[in-house]
Each structure stands twice: as C-alpha cells, then as structure tokens.
Write a protein that holds these residues in place. Structure first.
Motif, PDB file in Angstrom:
ATOM      1  N   ASP A  60     -11.538  15.073  31.925  1.00 46.62           N
ATOM      2  CA  ASP A  60     -12.995  15.162  31.879  1.00 46.62           C
ATOM      3  C   ASP A  60     -13.671  13.841  31.488  1.00 46.62           C
ATOM      4  O   ASP A  60     -14.859  13.814  31.228  1.00 46.62           O
ATOM      5  CB  ASP A  60     -13.424  16.277  30.914  1.00 46.62           C
ATOM      6  CG  ASP A  60     -12.832  16.056  29.529  1.00 46.62           C
ATOM      7  OD1 ASP A  60     -11.988  15.153  29.389  1.00 46.62           O
ATOM      8  OD2 ASP A  60     -13.228  16.778  28.603  1.00 46.62           O
ATOM      9  N   ASN A  62     -14.387  11.112  33.238  1.00 51.55           N
ATOM     10  CA  ASN A  62     -15.430  10.681  34.166  1.00 51.55           C
ATOM     11  C   ASN A  62     -16.669  11.540  34.047  1.00 51.55           C
ATOM     12  O   ASN A  62     -17.788  11.049  34.069  1.00 51.55           O
ATOM     13  CB  ASN A  62     -14.915  10.741  35.610  1.00 51.55           C
ATOM     14  CG  ASN A  62     -14.253   9.439  35.996  1.00 51.55           C
ATOM     15  OD1 ASN A  62     -14.753   8.377  35.638  1.00 51.55           O
ATOM     16  ND2 ASN A  62     -13.134   9.523  36.692  1.00 51.55           N
ATOM     17  N   GLU A  63     -16.415  12.840  33.918  1.00 56.32           N
ATOM     18  CA  GLU A  63     -17.528  13.777  33.847  1.00 56.32           C
ATOM     19  C   GLU A  63     -18.387  13.487  32.620  1.00 56.32           C
ATOM     20  O   GLU A  63     -19.606  13.415  32.697  1.00 56.32           O
ATOM     21  CB  GLU A  63     -16.967  15.188  33.791  1.00 56.32           C
ATOM     22  CG  GLU A  63     -17.982  16.262  34.056  1.00 56.32           C
ATOM     23  CD  GLU A  63     -17.354  17.628  33.867  1.00 56.32           C
ATOM     24  OE1 GLU A  63     -18.046  18.511  33.341  1.00 56.32           O
ATOM     25  OE2 GLU A  63     -16.166  17.786  34.197  1.00 56.32           O
ATOM     26  N   GLN A  66     -20.406  10.441  33.142  1.00 61.53           N
ATOM     27  CA  GLN A  66     -21.521  10.668  34.063  1.00 61.53           C
ATOM     28  C   GLN A  66     -22.640  11.464  33.396  1.00 61.53           C
ATOM     29  O   GLN A  66     -23.816  11.188  33.605  1.00 61.53           O
ATOM     30  CB  GLN A  66     -21.031  11.402  35.309  1.00 61.53           C
ATOM     31  CG  GLN A  66     -20.563  10.414  36.375  1.00 61.53           C
ATOM     32  CD  GLN A  66     -19.660  11.054  37.402  1.00 61.53           C
ATOM     33  OE1 GLN A  66     -19.602  12.283  37.498  1.00 61.53           O
ATOM     34  NE2 GLN A  66     -18.951  10.240  38.141  1.00 61.53           N
ATOM     35  N   ASP A  67     -22.262  12.438  32.583  1.00 58.64           N
ATOM     36  CA  ASP A  67     -23.268  13.189  31.820  1.00 58.64           C
ATOM     37  C   ASP A  67     -24.085  12.220  30.973  1.00 58.64           C
ATOM     38  O   ASP A  67     -25.308  12.301  30.910  1.00 58.64           O
ATOM     39  CB  ASP A  67     -22.594  14.206  30.884  1.00 58.64           C
ATOM     40  CG  ASP A  67     -22.083  15.423  31.644  1.00 58.64           C
ATOM     41  OD1 ASP A  67     -22.412  15.537  32.847  1.00 58.64           O
ATOM     42  OD2 ASP A  67     -21.351  16.239  31.051  1.00 58.64           O
TER      43      ASP A  67
END
Ligand SMILES: *[C@@H]1O[C@H](CO)[C@@H](O)[C@H](O)[C@H]1NC(C)=O
Length: 355
Positions: A60, A62-63, A66-67
């Motif tokens: 997670d 990258n996620e 990005q968030d």
C-alpha cells in the motif's frame, strides 16, 4: 423485517461515508482550521516518511503516497479546499480540471531531498547548474519557513525544420599514393528535429527547514539551464542568513548581549528576552553581575536540523551601564560605607583578566 430496517439504515450511512471520499485532513494529520503553512509542513514531513522509495515491497506504499499527494493538492489550493470543506472529495472532483488529476504536486515541490541526482548518466550532456542565494532571517530559520519563488526558465520547445546535433569530430585517413596518406579531422553531425528556446514561468516552493544552516542547499533537479542536446542542469537555492539585530548564531547556539544598570548589576534583577518565535526567555539574577559575565540558557538556542527535538543553548553576555554625572560627597560616603572596598587596590595587567 423489523430487524432489517436499522440494518439498511446502517448500510446507507456506510455508503454515504464512502461517497464522501477520503478525509484529507486526517491524511495530513492537521486540524480542519490549519493554515497554509501548517499544511505545507505536514505534507513535507509525511512526504519524506511515506515516499515509496523508502517502502519498497509494501503493497500500500504507493496508495498512501498518492492519498497524501491528493490531500495536499486539494488543501493547498484555496478554492479546492473551500469546495472540499463543503462537498468533500466528490465535490472537488466535480470542479472539473481534475481534482486529483494526474499531476504530481511532489515533483514541483521542495526540490530533491532524496539525493536522486546520484544516478546520473555522465555521457549525457547537461546544461549549467544555476545557484541562487536565498536570504532568510534568523526568525525564519528558527521556526522553519516556505518561500515561494517565481521562476522564468528557458526551455527548448519543438520547432519546424531540422538542426545539426550530436556533433563530434572523427579522424579520416586518405591514401595519397604509394605509402603516403593524409589524416584529417571532420565534423560529423546527425539531423535532429529543430528546437527553439521559450520562456516558461513556474512557481517553486523552497523550504527553509527549521534549524537549517547558512550555506545549505536545496536542489531542484532539472530546473537549471537547458542543454540543446541533453538534459537541463539543476537549480540550487543556497541559504544565506541575514544579520540579526539581537542574536548571533554559532552552530546551533545563539549569542546575545544585555546591558544592565550598575544598580541592577549589584542588587540583582529579572528580565525577559523576546526569542525568535516571540516566546519569552526569563532571566533572574540574584548575584552580583560583573561586566562580561555570561550565563547559559539550555535549549534556548537554534533547533537542530538533524533532530528537531533538540536545541542548542543561548549565551547571554552582560555589560554594565554606569551612572553618568556627578556624585555628591554625601553619596560618595554612602557608597564607600556600603561597598567597603577601601583595601582593594587597582590591578594593572596586560590583556583580558577573567572576572
Ligand atoms: C556582543 O558584544 C560583543 C563585544 O562587543 C560583540 O563582539 C558581539 O558581536 C555582540 N553580539 C551580539 C549578538 O550583538
């Protein structure tokens, strides 16, 4: 059936939360009334912590990053933030020009603090680095600060036609007859699409880190001078400290001078010094203070750049203001009566005599 109704209601509430989108304030860890500077600081700190380069192999990573980018992009923009406060992420996405749209705020932000410049291909020609002095106050260095720099930069844009490129010199040999030949150099070039120089305006956000030192550099990779056949150089902002009227800095320590009256020097005093962020430093002196006396206040120096929880010391050196004008005979007698220094003779010496 009776049971089903509250269950459905519960689902509806859940669904609404999901539609409302991510909680950008929570992602950045700032209160809803945070100001622009708090938001920048929080983003900068988390961007360092959460950068995927540091979390390779985590699903997670990258996620999360990005968030964070989406949260910053929305909350750092006044208009988007207002919409977000009213209508959530969905509202921002409806604004058009893409609420979370493609562009990575990180790339234009803060320059390169991962030292990514290391893996540069030496064979690719590069434009010159541009070094810019950034003059900041000691207050800004104490608390940390962001400076918006508007930069016009020259970039190469495609143009019609072709141009010679990748030129190099090659040796040619020509046979001149029996056993004689001639060597000469020729310039060989490729044909490349033509380019022209154009001006591009861009806003860069330079962070003055809390505790940064004079001469520290922040590098924006590729923001320097362009190179027609290669890559642009880097843009470097170099911290320069403005002279401060009250404090002098050495390493992480601060120095200041205080002049007190002869009376205060003899009977003691209490006073306050306004520090760089406005907080007060209390000084209480109950002993006699002599000219050149120095006291040290721990943890009242500059914050350490390495560990923001530690601070240097503040050194205060005292000077004494003697009364001006005449002293009457009665006053003289009184002073001698109090001080009782009749037996202390003048000391003659060369150089500074401690205390
Ligand atoms: C304090 O006084 C000394 C001696 O006059 C001087 O060298 C120094 O720069 C002063 N420091 C500050 C912070 O004014």
């Amino acid at each position: 059936m009776r049971l089903l109704a509250p269950l459905l209601l519960g689902l509806a509430v859940l669904a609404e939360v999901a539609v409302a989108g991510r909680d950008f304030y929570k992602i950045l860890g700032v209160p809803r009334n945070a100001n622009a500077n708090q938001i920048k600081k929080a983003y900068r700190k988390l961007a360092k912590e959460l950068h995927p380069d540091k979390h390779q192999g985590e699903d997670d990573a990258n996620e999360k990053f990005q968030d964070l980018g989406a949260a910053y992009e929305t909350l750092s923009d006044k208009e988007k933030r207002a919409v977000y406060d009213r209508a959530g992420e969905e509202g921002v996405n409806k604004m058009g020009n893409g609420g979370g749209g493609g562009h990575d705020p990180f790339s234009s932000f803060f320059g390169d603090f991962f030292g990514g410049g290391g893996e540069r291909d030496e064979r690719i020609p590069r434009g010159a680095d541009v070094v810019v002095d950034l003059w900041v106050s000691l207050e800004e260095l104490y608390s940390g600060h962001f400076v918006e720099v508007k930069r016009k930069k020259a970039v190469y844009k495609a143009a019609s036609g072709t141009r010679q490129c990748n030129c190099r010199h090659e040796m040619r040999t020509e046979q001149m007859g029996m056993g004689r030949f001639q060597m000469y150099q020729v310039k060989v070039c490729d044909e490349c699409p033509n380019v022209k120089l154009a001006q591009e305006a861009r806003t860069l956000e330079v962070e003055v880190e809390s505790g940064a030192h004079d001469g520290d550099e922040q590098v924006f990779v590729g923001e320097g001078e362009p190179h027609v056949d290669g890559e642009p150089g880097d843009l470097k902002f170099r911290i320069r400290t403005q002279k401060h009227p009250r404090f002098e800095r050495k390493g992480d320590d601060l120095y200041t001078n205080v002049t007190v009256s002869l009376q205060d020097a003899l009977v003691g005093f209490s006073m306050e010094i306004d520090h760089l962020d406005g907080h007060k430093v209390q000084i209480v002196r109950e002993k006699v203070t002599w000219p050149g006396a120095r006291i040290k206040k721990k943890d009242e120096g500059m914050p350490s750049k390495v560990d923001s929880n530690t601070k240097g010391s503040l050194f205060i050196t005292f000077d004494i203001q003697f009364p001006k004008g005449e002293i009457s005979q009665i006053q003289m007698d009184a002073i001698m009566e109090i001080l009782q220094q009749q037996d202390v003779n003048p000391v003659i010496y060369n150089g500074y005599r401690p205390n």
